[in-house]
Scaffold this active site. Sequence first.
Site, short mmCIF file in Angstrom:
data_model
loop_
_atom_site.label_atom_id
_atom_site.label_comp_id
_atom_site.label_asym_id
_atom_site.label_seq_id
_atom_site.Cartn_x
_atom_site.Cartn_y
_atom_site.Cartn_z
N GLU A 9 -0.73 -1.91 5.14
CA GLU A 9 0.14 -1.92 6.33
C GLU A 9 0.09 -0.58 7.04
O GLU A 9 0.24 -0.50 8.26
CB GLU A 9 1.58 -2.25 5.92
CG GLU A 9 2.53 -2.46 7.09
CD GLU A 9 2.98 -1.17 7.76
OE1 GLU A 9 3.08 -1.16 9.00
OE2 GLU A 9 3.21 -0.17 7.07
N ASP A 44 0.82 -1.21 0.00
CA ASP A 44 0.00 0.00 0.00
C ASP A 44 0.86 1.27 0.00
O ASP A 44 2.03 1.25 0.36
CB ASP A 44 -0.96 0.02 1.20
CG ASP A 44 -0.25 -0.14 2.54
OD1 ASP A 44 0.80 -0.82 2.59
OD2 ASP A 44 -0.73 0.42 3.54
#
Length: 390
Positions: A138, A80
Amino acid sequence: MWEEIKKAIDASYDDMVQIRRHLHQYPEISFHEEKTAAFIADTYEKWGIPCQTKVGGNGVIATIKGGKPGKKVALRADFDALPIQEENDVPYKSKVDGSMHACGHDGHTAALLTLAKAFYDHKEELPGTVVLVHQHAEEYAPGGAKPIIETGILSDVDAVFGTHLWVDTPYGTIHTSKGNFMAGADRFEITIKGKGGHGALPHQTKDALVIGSQLVTSLQQIVSRRVDPLETAVVTVGQFESGFAFNIIPDTAKLTGTVRTFNSDVQELIIREMEKMVQSACLPYEADYEFDYFKGYPPVVNHEQEADLILNHASEADPELIAEEIPPVMAGEDFAYYLLEKPGAFFFTGARIDDHYYPHHHPKFDFDERALPHAAKTLLQAYRSYQEKN
Ligand code: NI
């Protein structure tokens, strides 16, 4: 075979950089990484490697079973990006307004994909099974690790390893620690609900300001009197709001603060002790309270044997690499959840560009792409060492 896999990683350097730069141009923030997940799945499909998608959200997991017996080891990379406007002037600059890979997760993905291909091309000779965990979200709690684990997909895995490209440490280094590696950071809110009244008639009130003041002091005793002195913990009240006039006793007092720990037992102890102290501060005044505790990620606690594998064998992954143990860092990581379930270790792959680098999460963050093969080869080495030791 191991040497051939390493050679394959080195030979794929240009492709690895290309993957990283592609992802860098099309960042997607946590929990919105649909296109990134599709790119990863398409890449596996193109290579003929079966993978599962939508694991616990946008997670993608590929499994490669080796031709020889051995352990099942998971290797994890997150993918991400962050809600940051990129300020770098590079050909691979983010094409998405307000979104940027400012932590290096684009690099983690490129390294793991490249390693996966090299594993797959040598699978007949490979001992054990490698599980390639491409994890979403995350950067934003509750994160992607927990829902991935909760699917049960990793329940038969023997160990798990992961790395973060790290610009606080120089190119050519691997850093980790045995035990505590990254901190758990939590937030709390306490509201004392008393009964306000006239400043001259305190006996008719339940003075929330007095209760709150006592609490600020008594909370300090948790670390000094309740936590084992050999453990590390912080309890900080950062905000205290109560009252609005000199002659009025306020109804409420609100305290907010943070708790930092490296051990989930200590964290649980602190939560229990805090609640007890809030209760006992309110009791003599018969005041009510609300106690909200928001857990961030738990601390990243490496398992000693697995951290040792990284420290002792990183230079076999690449003779350029120097591995050293470092004291824990205060940043957090949801890799912590894997380590609560399975033996394993998380480590930093040094990726500093030069002395004038920008830190992680900065609009000018970038890393030394030459560290990508270091990340891939050290994960490979972790897999290999674990197979040989177990
Ligand atoms: Ni990160």
